[in-house]
Design an enzyme around this catalytic site. Structure first.
Site, PDB file in Angstrom:
ATOM      1  CG  HIS A 180       1.533   8.834   6.257  1.00 56.15           C
ATOM      2  ND1 HIS A 180       1.848   7.732   6.186  1.00 56.15           N
ATOM      3  CD2 HIS A 180       2.162   9.470   7.023  1.00 56.15           C
ATOM      4  CE1 HIS A 180       3.314   7.702   7.038  1.00 56.15           C
ATOM      5  NE2 HIS A 180       3.233   8.950   7.511  1.00 56.15           N
ATOM      6  CB  VAL A 199      -6.105  -1.884 -17.872  1.00 50.17           C
ATOM      7  CG1 VAL A 199      -6.256  -0.893 -18.819  1.00 50.17           C
ATOM      8  CG2 VAL A 199      -7.184  -2.349 -17.121  1.00 50.17           C
ATOM      9  CG  HIS A 236       3.389   9.350   1.230  1.00 47.64           C
ATOM     10  ND1 HIS A 236       3.702   9.897   2.580  1.00 47.64           N
ATOM     11  CD2 HIS A 236       2.943   7.908   1.753  1.00 47.64           C
ATOM     12  CE1 HIS A 236       3.653   9.304   3.618  1.00 47.64           C
ATOM     13  NE2 HIS A 236       3.087   7.957   3.129  1.00 47.64           N
TER      14      HIS A 236
END
Length: 692
Positions: free
Chosen positions: A613, A284, A570
């Site tokens: 997590h 995109v 993360h």
């Protein structure tokens, strides 16, 4: 708007009176797809009700849930490949360590700018680039944040309606909805000293939460060793109190010991759905936006198969849903004209909505490790010997984990540490926030205060400890205990420096710019060393390989760790859900401020990092979002939160009321158009004619 009217006039009143094109059967090319909806020939329809940008964790959850409504059409645009060619590597849990896809074409291979506080080292930021996203390549930890963290997230919304959806009471059932929990066998439970409470788990969801089919014996020493130093085993780590020591659940299908990830769980089992299309190899480039009164709406999505390929466009009938993660979603917004004007203007991008918070508040978990030599059998030593290639062994992954709180780390110094952090709020806000925008600075203060006053003094973990038995750079006869800070006071940013979707963004997490972060990480690494010297784990450890005896004072630890730490994979918070006057990007309904039909659904909306997590809370987020969207369009449930105003360079923009019923007239109100103009936009999108 004028363009839509001209097109409507050209097509004539008969076209506008025709049946709603959004719900016409998709063309016959959709028969040439797998039952899961994956498009292999590149042929898609001209418009869809929902266009989902990103086929990772959240994108595939939304695709599955939204396409349950047979009268809604859904398209997923995924930049990466299907992953079919490497399915065996994806499916084998142990290959996350022994035959990783990181560093290949299935990895975005992002990298930070050199980090001043890390001796000017750049840090690798891998992210999955294939259907399933990072769930197809990660370490498979399924760890829930604590209740206090979710409740803090909700409280940060300043009382906005819908905020409670993100509290523990709102998210706990959504996380359970995604979960299909299987208890460990008696042998595995005994070998790993595994504890759990079945009442905290879901058993009917798509994603398998279970345990490996084999446990390396040393894992059985983990919780007992931590108990000896005062970090007690947690019998129910998933019930809202996620601290202490435990063996985490993993995303493993216990029926065949394969990876359970967003594609294999939410997409592959689906029966044929003619209203669902998933297009891989579709990057995109931007959302095509149109100003409609005081809101901006996505009328189409632009994409390319590869750099230099023809630009293609697909129409958006209801909503554009950004699921590109902490890196992808803010960069799509910026290329589309939603973001900080000072970033967009030099690139020649017209600012539809000036949102200074896009790309700001960036956070990550920073990790280091202490490495020991061992006489114990490790997964790495078994694998290197080739003695056990069984599927049971290859299902073994690291899952022994612990979350020490601030008192575990600092003891009696913890209250002084908290006071020092609070006393430095003003100086930190003035020197550590990358943006000079007052709203972004206000958001930093709000999250900073929440961390310091609410989370820091609680039992919630401030460091994460992981027991690694799958090999280190020191060889198969070594083990590591990793330590990662969980609630950084440092903040970073990311932004584009090009209009091309194929140019990587500038990523600056600002690691360790706040001194509290290095103290927490240092003390976590010290604790890792202590574990290696504590019974019963010390019985199989023969020495410390890194950092070794030359590192003992605080200064020596600090000087050593800045050269070895790296991401725990993360990244979050770059499209934070915060009030607009605090640099927020989305409201509690996940709508981007100043837009009528653009939402962000991924880890970028978390306003703070969690002591966990991010896979489990993101599954919960996506389930919550899917329910929210379906209620809006199927039941006419209108989010009741007050809307805020954002000013863009094309005129004042604000997030309008987004409630609607399934009728064309009501749905047109969502886009700020009259019913006739709404249908005109739909026809134009169907013809691929809305390139602005």
């Amino acid at each position: 708007m004028r363009r839509s009217c001209r097109l409507a006039a050209f097509l004539g009143l008969a076209a506008l009176a025709a049946a709603d094109l959004r719900h016409q059967p998709l063309s016959t090319h959709h028969k040439r797809v797998a039952s899961s909806g994956i498009i292999y020939d590149g042929q898609i329809a001209s418009s869809y009700d929902y266009v989902i940008v990103g086929g990772g964790l959240a994108g595939l959850v939304l695709a599955s849930r939204l396409s349950e409504d047979a009268n809604a059409t859904v398209l997923v645009l995924e930049s990466g490949d299907t992953g079919d060619a490497v399915r065996s590597s994806i499916d084998t849990p142990g290959d996350a360590y022994y035959s990783s896809l990181l560093g290949t074409s299935y990895d975005w291979q992002f990298e930070t700018v050199p980090q001043e506080m890390l001796d000017n080292h750049a840090v690798s930021w891998p992210r999955g680039r294939l259907l399933g996203g990072s769930t197809a390549v990660n370490g498979m930890y399924l760890v829930r944040p604590s209740q206090l963290e979710f409740d803090t997230w909700a409280q940060l919304q300043g009382g906005a309606a819908g905020a409670n959806d993100w509290s523990w009471s709102g998210m706990f059932p959504m996380m359970k909805k995604s979960e299909n929990f299987t208890a460990p066998s008696a042998a595995i439970s005994d070998a790993g000293a595994i504890q759990y409470d079945i009442n905290s788990h879901g058993t009917a969801g798509p994603v398998h939460y279970s345990f490996p089919g084999y446990i390396v014996p040393a894992v059985g020493n983990w919780t007992e060793t931590l108990d000896w130093i005062g970090i007690v085993p947690n019998p129910d780590p998933d019930g809202g109190q996620g601290w202490g020591a435990f063996i985490a659940t993993s995303s493993i299908n216990p029926d065949n010991l394969t990876r359970s990830y967003s594609r294999s769980t939410y997409i592959d089992p689906l029966p044929p759905r003619p209203n669902l299309a998933i297009l891989p190899n579709a990057t995109v480039t931007r959302l095509i936006l149109a100003q409609s009164g005081q809101v901006v709406n996505a009328t189409a999505v632009e994409f390319q198969a590869y750099d230099g390929a023809p630009v293609q466009t697909v129409g958006v009938n209801r909503e554009a849903l950004l699921c590109g993660g902490a890196i992808g979603s803010p960069t799509v917004l910026m290329r589309s004209g939603i973001g900080p004007t000072n970033i967009l203007q030099p690139l020649g991008i017209s600012t539809y909505v000036n949102l200074p918070g896009v790309g700001q508040h960036l956070q990550d978990h920073l990790s280091g490790e202490v490495v020991f030599s061992t006489t114990a059998e490790t997964a790495a030593s078994i694998h290197s010997s080739g003695s056990d290639p069984s599927s049971a062994f290859l299902s073994f992954i690291n899952s022994a984990i612990a979350y020490p709180n601030i008192t575990d780390l600092l003891g009696d110094y913890a209250p002084t540490f908290q006071s020092d952090i609070l006393n430095n709020l003003t100086s930190s806000a003035s020197s550590l926030v990358p943006s000079t925008d007052p709203t972004v600075i206000a958001g930093y203060k709000a999250t900073y205060n929440a961390l310091a006053n609410t989370i820091l003094p609680s039992q919630v973990g401030q460091i994460e400890l992981l027991f690694s038995l799958t090999g280190t750079s020191f060889g198969a006869n070594s083990i590591a205990i990793q330590a990662a800070g969980q609630h950084p006071f440092s903040r970073g940013q990311l932004y584009i420096n090009s209009t091309s979707a194929f140019d990587k963004p500038i990523i600056d997490p600002g690691y360790l710019t706040h001194p509290a972060d290095i103290i927490v990480l240092r003390e976590g690494l010290k604790l890792a060393r202590t574990l290696g010297q504590t019974f019963p784990l010390n019985a199989v450890i023969t020495g410390e390989l890194s950092p070794g005896s030359t590192v003992s004072t605080d200064d020596e630890w600090d000087n050593w760790l800045v050269g070895v730490v790296g991401t725990e994979y993360h990244p979050a918070s770059s499209c934070s859900m915060l009030p607009l006057d605090q640099g927020g990007v989305v409201d509690p309904s996940l709508h981007v401020y100043g837009t009528g039909n653009v939402r962000v659904v991924d880890a970028s909306v978390f306003p703070i990092e969690f002591s966990a997590h991010l896979m489990v809370p993101t599954y919960g987020l996506a389930e919550q979002a899917a329910q929210m969207i379906r209620q809006l369009w199927n039941e006419g449930v209108t989010p009741s939160q007050a809307t805020a105003t954002a000013t863009g360079s094309l005129g004042p923009s604000s997030s309008g009321t987004t409630g609607a019923t399934p009728t064309a007239g009501a749905k047109s109100a969502v886009l700020g158009l009259s019913p006739a103009s709404f249908l005109a936009v739909g026809v134009a999108a169907a013809l691929g004619a809305l390139v602005l």
